[in-house]
Design a protein around this motif. Sequence first.
Motif, PDB file in Angstrom:
ATOM      1  N   ILE A  88       0.963  -1.185  -0.023  1.00 22.26           N
ATOM      2  CA  ILE A  88       0.043  -0.110  -0.159  1.00 22.26           C
ATOM      3  C   ILE A  88       0.885   1.162   0.094  1.00 22.26           C
ATOM      4  O   ILE A  88       0.410   2.293  -0.608  1.00 22.26           O
ATOM      5  N   GLU A  89       1.924   1.351   0.578  1.00 24.01           N
ATOM      6  CA  GLU A  89       2.758   2.302   0.843  1.00 24.01           C
ATOM      7  C   GLU A  89       3.333   2.874  -0.660  1.00 24.01           C
ATOM      8  O   GLU A  89       3.964   4.002  -0.707  1.00 24.01           O
TER       9      GLU A  89
ATOM     10  N   LEU B  69       1.817   2.228  -3.658  1.00 28.32           N
ATOM     11  CA  LEU B  69       1.112   2.761  -4.757  1.00 28.32           C
ATOM     12  C   LEU B  69       0.869   4.235  -5.106  1.00 28.32           C
ATOM     13  O   LEU B  69       1.029   4.992  -4.132  1.00 28.32           O
TER      14      LEU B  69
ATOM     15  N   LEU C  64      -4.030   4.170  -5.085  1.00 27.99           N
ATOM     16  CA  LEU C  64      -4.616   4.177  -3.674  1.00 27.99           C
ATOM     17  C   LEU C  64      -5.913   4.759  -3.280  1.00 27.99           C
ATOM     18  O   LEU C  64      -6.655   3.900  -2.554  1.00 27.99           O
TER      19      LEU C  64
ATOM     20  N   TYR D 181      -1.089   7.612  -6.140  1.00 28.75           N
ATOM     21  CA  TYR D 181      -2.195   8.286  -5.363  1.00 28.75           C
ATOM     22  C   TYR D 181      -3.628   7.724  -6.131  1.00 28.75           C
ATOM     23  O   TYR D 181      -4.397   7.429  -5.455  1.00 28.75           O
TER      24      TYR D 181
END
Length: 132
Positions: A102-103, A105, A110, A107
């Motif tokens: 997730i970190e 991805l 996300l 914007y």
Amino acid sequence: MAMSCMKSFRSFIISKEAFRVVNCRTFSAAGGKAKKGSKGGAGDAPKASILSKEMKSTTVVGANILKDGADPKILPDSEYPDWLWHLLDKKPALSELRRKNIETLPYDELKRFVKLDNRARIKENNVIRAKN
């Protein structure tokens, strides 16, 4: 006197039911597809286009929304904005997004992950509540 009233009342009910049966509306099995005087299958043939191939390749046929306007001309690709060419790109599914970190991805992905994850969680909660 009471007997004569009952007989007339009974005949009234029977005639009312008979009236309902007589006035039932029915529809044909064809569904109104066949027209009078038409020969079978003659109207199903595709019609030939009256537009020339040159006009089809230079204009967007049917895109005019104005009563007195004309169909817009097709412009070169450089005249259109860049985002237009990415509208039909495939976007990753929720299962793919869950597999990624997730970190890392971008914007947009996300934002899509949060939206799809919330939607899935709401559906799961609705299923659980519906069973109770």
